[in-house]
Write an enzyme that holds these catalytic residues in place. Structure first.
Site, mmCIF file in Angstrom:
data_model
loop_
_atom_site.group_PDB
_atom_site.id
_atom_site.type_symbol
_atom_site.label_atom_id
_atom_site.label_comp_id
_atom_site.label_asym_id
_atom_site.label_seq_id
_atom_site.Cartn_x
_atom_site.Cartn_y
_atom_site.Cartn_z
ATOM 1 N N CYS A 53 0.800 -1.225 0.000
ATOM 2 C CA CYS A 53 0.000 0.000 0.000
ATOM 3 C C CYS A 53 0.830 1.271 0.000
ATOM 4 O O CYS A 53 0.622 2.160 -0.829
ATOM 5 C CB CYS A 53 -0.922 0.006 1.219
ATOM 6 N N HIS A 104 -3.915 5.988 3.434
ATOM 7 C CA HIS A 104 -2.773 5.260 3.994
ATOM 8 C C HIS A 104 -1.504 6.111 3.992
ATOM 9 O O HIS A 104 -0.446 5.706 3.499
ATOM 10 C CB HIS A 104 -2.537 3.940 3.254
ATOM 11 N N ASP A 302 -3.689 -0.456 -6.074
ATOM 12 C CA ASP A 302 -2.334 -0.193 -5.584
ATOM 13 C C ASP A 302 -1.421 -1.409 -5.751
ATOM 14 O O ASP A 302 -0.212 -1.270 -5.894
ATOM 15 C CB ASP A 302 -2.340 0.300 -4.134
ATOM 16 N N HIS A 303 -1.991 -2.605 -5.748
ATOM 17 C CA HIS A 303 -1.225 -3.840 -5.929
ATOM 18 C C HIS A 303 -2.206 -4.988 -6.017
ATOM 19 O O HIS A 303 -3.424 -4.775 -5.971
ATOM 20 C CB HIS A 303 -0.228 -4.072 -4.778
#
Length: 491
Positions: A53, A104, A302-303
């Site tokens: 993140c 985050h 994000d991933h």
């Protein structure tokens, strides 16, 4: 009314690149995102170069690589001191900028150039707030809202499923109180409240399909008994065997029984379908307010999530389940139904959207604008992508050109080479195959070039040195960047 285009970024967390029905996934169904893909460009080889993140989001918001923004791994409680960001540049360009959902960042209320943030991030906020002795309700906007709906003792954790576990169960509260619905409805409310004389940049950031795997009951049940192919397993699983932790439901390397795996996948896919429908609602709101035709829309994650591939879960790995992400871009003047096989990444989003907005791209930005591709152009973006992430006390370095992938493990010096054209699930390591020796040498030389001059000392410019300490970028908690990068970024 403004004639400048609006921008909507739809971000999700931990969404695999193969998990779109438009991409041919055999199980998950995403009809509304498929429709969005049909209106614009779907990138088949989009990656998160540092796939967790914090570093991934730093690349998105700054347009820089991990080596430049300094976050080459995951570390909480490190301040985000970036003066140049996507939202900041659009704010300067006259946009009304609003973020809703997961950020985050640290401190948690850091705005990153947005004029306003409505915050929800159970993964980051709850953990970091409690580490500092804070009430999460003081930094998270969702929790006070949830308590207004259900009473002062309500929380999103009282069903007991934690935020990194493969354990799954349906959401235990009314569906309108789900965090996914909260992000969509708050984003839609911004469209009502915005200043119609200005263009807007709306960043709607969903926590799903990141664990906890707690989608609504209907979404969970939709996949619980669906036929599912077995996760792929490679001939190199023993590389990570020492990190297996079968007693830990949040372990990154573990083997679980068929029932638990099926429930985890049903929870994950259920989240995806739920998000897909809430995105449909939000896109309908664009139509309702008459701004859809003048809005650029970007869908990104994000991933990814390993989801049992190679007996792995979560992210941070260089493998396709973790590092490859979905990327869709549509908007005025863009070619509908376009599919691009170029290797692209998160840092390309900032220059792309700034060009769409007619705003200048700052010199610090290292990504490439993809706007020409979205219009049907075919100019190459890059020859290959360099990715990295700290995992298990070492740096996992990797390179790919979409046809093959090279992985180097800094602790042991182990190498992996995959033929992605014929082995897309990365089941067979070709690093010791004599027929692939020249390819291996080429990729190794490229990595040496990427790492030359770095603080870690992984290379002297001629060969790779395993066993070196991990990056000094994460050695302290005041500024993640090494001295030379700090000096450059502060100019």
């Amino acid at each position: 009314m403004t004639e400048q285009p609006n921008i909507l970024v739809l971000m999700v967390d931990q969404w695999r690149g193969d998990c779109l029905s438009a991409a041919g996934h055999p199980v998950v169904k995403t009809p509304y995102l498929d429709r969005l893909a049909a209106r614009g460009t779907r990138f088949t080889h989009a990656y998160s170069a540092s796939p967790t993140c914090i570093p991934a989001r730093a690349s998105l918001h700054t347009g820089m690589s991990a080596a430049s923004h300094g976050r080459v791994g995951y570390k909480d409680l490190v301040p985000w001191n970036y003066e140049v960001t996507l939202a900041g540049e659009l704010t300067r360009a006259g946009y009304q900028t609003q973020a809703v959902g997961k950020m985050h960042v640290y401190p948690e209320r850091t705005q990153l150039g947005f004029q306003n943030v409505i915050l929800h991030s159970p993964t980051g906020i709850v953990r970091t707030a409690r580490q500092q002795g804070k009430d999460p309700g003081l930094v998270d906007d969702y929790l006070p809202w949830l308590r207004q709906q259900l009473g002062r003792d309500a929380t999103y954790f009282d069903h007991g499923v934690d935020s990194n576990s493969y354990v799954a169960r349906p959401w235990d509260k009314p569906e309108h109180t789900h965090p996914t619905n909260f992000v969509a409805t708050q984003a839609a409310d911004f469209l009502r409240r915005r200043d119609p004389r200005k263009p807007f940049f709306l960043f709607a950031s969903f926590n799903a399909p990141h664990p906890p795997y707690d989608p609504p009951e209907w979404a969970f049940q939709q996949y619980l008994n669906a036929p599912m192919p077995d996760p792929p397993t490679g001939d190199w699983q023993d590389y990570y065997a020492e990190f297996e932790d079968p007693a830990n439901s949040s372990a990154g390397v573990t083997q679980i029984d068929e029932t638990m795996l099926r429930r985890a996948r049903a929870g994950y896919y259920g989240h995806i379908t739920h998000v897909d429908q809430q995105i449909s609602y939000l896109l309908a709101e664009l139509d309702h307010y008459g701004v859809a035709e003048n809005t650029y829309i970007c869908f990104i994650s994000d991933h990814g999530e390993m989801l049992g591939d190679h007996h792995m879960f979560r992210k941070g790995y260089p493998y396709e389940g973790s590092a490859r992400i979905p990327m869709l871009i549509s908007g005025p003047g863009m070619k509908p139904g376009h599919v691009s096989d170029e290797v692209v990444e998160l840092r390309d989003i900032m220059p792309t959207l700034l060009e769409c907005a007619g705003a200048p791209t700052p010199d610090q930005v290292e990504g490439h604008s993809l706007r020409d591709i979205t219009r049907g152009g075919s100019e190459p973006v890059r020859a290959y992508l360099h990715g990295e992430h700290l995992m298990f006390g070492q740096s996992l370095q990797w390179l790919t050109d979409t046809h093959s992938k090279y992985v180097w493990m800094s602790a042991t010096g182990r190498e992996q080479l995959f033929d992605l054209d014929h082995d897309p699930h990365e089941t067979h390591n070709l690093a010791t195959d004599p027929a692939w020796a020249d390819t291996l040498t080429t990729w190794r030389a490229r990595l040496i070039q990427e790492l030359t001059g770095r603080e870690e000392g992984f290379t002297d410019g001629r060969q790779l040195f395993p066993g070196r300490p991990v990056s000094p970028c994460l050695a302290h908690a005041t500024d993640p960047r090494p001295p030379r990068l700090t000096a450059w970024l502060s100019r």
